[in-house]
Design a protein around this motif. Structure first.
Motif, short mmCIF file in Angstrom:
data_model
loop_
_atom_site.label_atom_id
_atom_site.label_comp_id
_atom_site.label_asym_id
_atom_site.label_seq_id
_atom_site.Cartn_x
_atom_site.Cartn_y
_atom_site.Cartn_z
N ASP A 94 92.47 -32.55 49.03
CA ASP A 94 92.80 -34.10 49.02
C ASP A 94 93.50 -34.30 50.84
O ASP A 94 93.49 -35.54 51.13
CB ASP A 94 94.35 -33.99 48.26
N ASP A 96 95.98 -33.60 53.16
CA ASP A 96 97.04 -34.33 53.45
C ASP A 96 97.90 -33.64 54.67
O ASP A 96 97.74 -32.39 54.64
CB ASP A 96 97.98 -34.45 52.11
N ASP A 226 103.91 -40.71 38.76
CA ASP A 226 103.39 -40.27 39.93
C ASP A 226 102.41 -41.36 40.68
O ASP A 226 102.56 -41.77 41.65
CB ASP A 226 102.68 -38.86 39.73
N ASP A 227 101.50 -41.87 39.50
CA ASP A 227 100.52 -43.11 40.11
C ASP A 227 101.19 -44.25 40.49
O ASP A 227 100.77 -44.79 41.51
CB ASP A 227 99.44 -43.33 38.89
N ASP A 230 103.07 -43.76 44.06
CA ASP A 230 101.99 -43.68 44.99
C ASP A 230 101.96 -45.22 45.49
O ASP A 230 101.69 -45.44 46.56
CB ASP A 230 100.62 -43.24 44.48
N SER A 235 106.54 -43.40 52.08
CA SER A 235 105.97 -42.09 52.41
C SER A 235 107.31 -41.19 52.59
O SER A 235 107.49 -40.25 52.13
CB SER A 235 105.25 -42.06 53.59
N LEU A 238 108.84 -40.45 49.14
CA LEU A 238 107.88 -39.40 48.51
C LEU A 238 107.94 -37.96 49.13
O LEU A 238 107.57 -37.02 48.46
CB LEU A 238 106.41 -39.97 48.13
N LYS A 240 105.76 -37.52 51.11
CA LYS A 240 104.15 -37.17 51.30
C LYS A 240 103.50 -38.80 51.51
O LYS A 240 104.34 -39.50 51.14
CB LYS A 240 103.53 -36.80 50.19
N ALA A 242 102.45 -41.82 51.18
CA ALA A 242 102.21 -42.88 50.17
C ALA A 242 100.94 -43.78 50.30
O ALA A 242 100.24 -43.63 51.53
CB ALA A 242 103.55 -43.87 49.91
N LYS A 244 97.88 -43.11 48.86
CA LYS A 244 96.64 -42.63 49.05
C LYS A 244 95.70 -42.80 48.10
O LYS A 244 94.30 -42.74 48.34
CB LYS A 244 96.89 -41.06 49.03
N ASP A 245 96.07 -43.29 46.75
CA ASP A 245 94.99 -43.58 45.81
C ASP A 245 94.30 -44.84 46.21
O ASP A 245 92.96 -44.82 45.91
CB ASP A 245 95.85 -43.56 44.41
N THR A 252 93.43 -44.72 38.87
CA THR A 252 94.67 -44.29 38.37
C THR A 252 94.95 -44.99 37.22
O THR A 252 94.32 -46.11 36.73
CB THR A 252 95.72 -44.30 39.53
#
Ligand code: GRG
Length: 299
Positions: A94, A96, A226-227, A230, A235, A238, A240, A242, A244-245, A252
């Protein structure tokens, strides 16, 4: 008058998280060659919700087991989860830079050590269950180890990740394929946590069937949320990156169903999960409340 049992999930999660973190902290010492142990500890002790170990302990207690018996398995679940995050974040996967509010393992230690830290955590998880589980018949420990192996192998996490990688850049991914990915990539480990906790407490076939349905349902609900997060969370929230999808044009649940329907489906799954536990009475309050938390969570 019937007595109302109140259950405070915030206190429960905080207390269990503290216990798990103390056990994880004690599980790995830094010895020579220091770099690999430091890298393993960097990701393992970086925080996170500790939902997987907490589920394992709760399932053990649901069936009247002593949670101390399940603690080594609970720690092993977190080791496997952490290794999957380290490998998922690698440039070949991924790619990241942030996880749990910190730089990803490979950004700090390099790709080579991050791969090895993941490998070491995975192997150690099985050793840890075998060596540290005390006070329970060896047959239950064997079943636990076999269950976890199945959940992380090509039959589980690895299989789900492979299909996820294959679907990258494809816009015609169906709900069926998406379910395959997440039943394997996300739900399989959550299910193994619940089932292994139950196995260690001496679960019978009916318990296993009920808890499998519970865990599959919360596992899929977890991924749907989770989806959604996102898209809707930052970010910072999270810990991490945000969004990204959408950036990766990934299919998703919200991209297939929209945000509102996705939320409804997650809620339906949580209700299905809780319905499996009704016959356990008040003993099921923690697992019921954790199911609700899965849709209410903000990170
Ligand atoms: C297991 C051998 C082996 C290899 C790993 C990389 C890979 C194969 C699989 C990817 C698995 C993966 C990263 C799935 C995503 C699961 C998920 C939704 C993680 C987020 O979990 P949280 O929100 O995270 O519980 P915290 O940080 O709170 O623990």
């Amino acid at each position: 008058m019937p007595q109302t049992v109140t259950f405070n999930l915030d206190t429960y999660l905080r207390d269990r998280k503290q216990e798990v973190e103390a056990a994880l902290d004690a599980s790995i010492a830094v010895i020579y060659p220091e770099k690999i142990y430091e890298s393993m500890r960097y990701s393992l002790m970086a925080g996170g919700k500790r939902l997987r170990p907490i589920l394992c302990l709760a399932a053990c207690e649901l069936l009247g087991g002593d949670r101390a018996v399940a603690m080594p398995t609970a720690c092993a679940m977190e080791m496997v989860h952490t290794m999957s995050l380290i490998h998922d974040d690698l440039p070949a996967m991924d790619n990241d830079d942030f996880r749990r509010g910190k730089l990803t393992n490979h950004k700090v230690y390099g790709d080579d050590i991050a791969i090895l830290a993941g490998d070491a955590l995975l192997a150690y998880a099985f050793e840890f269950i075998a060596k540290e589980t005390k006070g329970v018949a060896a047959e239950r420990v064997l079943k636990t180890i076999a269950n976890l192996g199945n959940a992380v192998a090509a039959t589980g996490l690895v299989g789900g990740q492979v299909v996820d990688l294959e679907c990258e850049g494809q816009l015609d991914v169906t709900a069926e394929t998406l379910n395959f990915i997440h039943i394997h990539k996300t739900a399989a480990l959550l299910k193994s946590c619940v089932i292994c906790g139950a196995l260690l407490a001496g679960a019978n076939d009916t318990d296993i069937a009920r808890l499998s349905t519970y865990a599959n349902s919360i596992g899929l609900a977890f991924q749907i949320i989770d989806d959604i997060l996102d898209i809707t969370a930052t970010s910072e929230q999270l810990g991490k990156t945000a969004g990204k999808d959408i950036a990766a044009q990934k299919v998703t649940y919200p991209s297939l169903w929209g945000l509102e329907t996705s939320r409804q489906k997650a809620q339906e799954l949580v209700e299905q999960a809780k319905a499996q536990l009704v016959s356990y009475g008040d003993a099921a309050l923690p697992l019921m409340a954790i199911a609700d938390y899965i849709t209410a969570r903000q990170n």
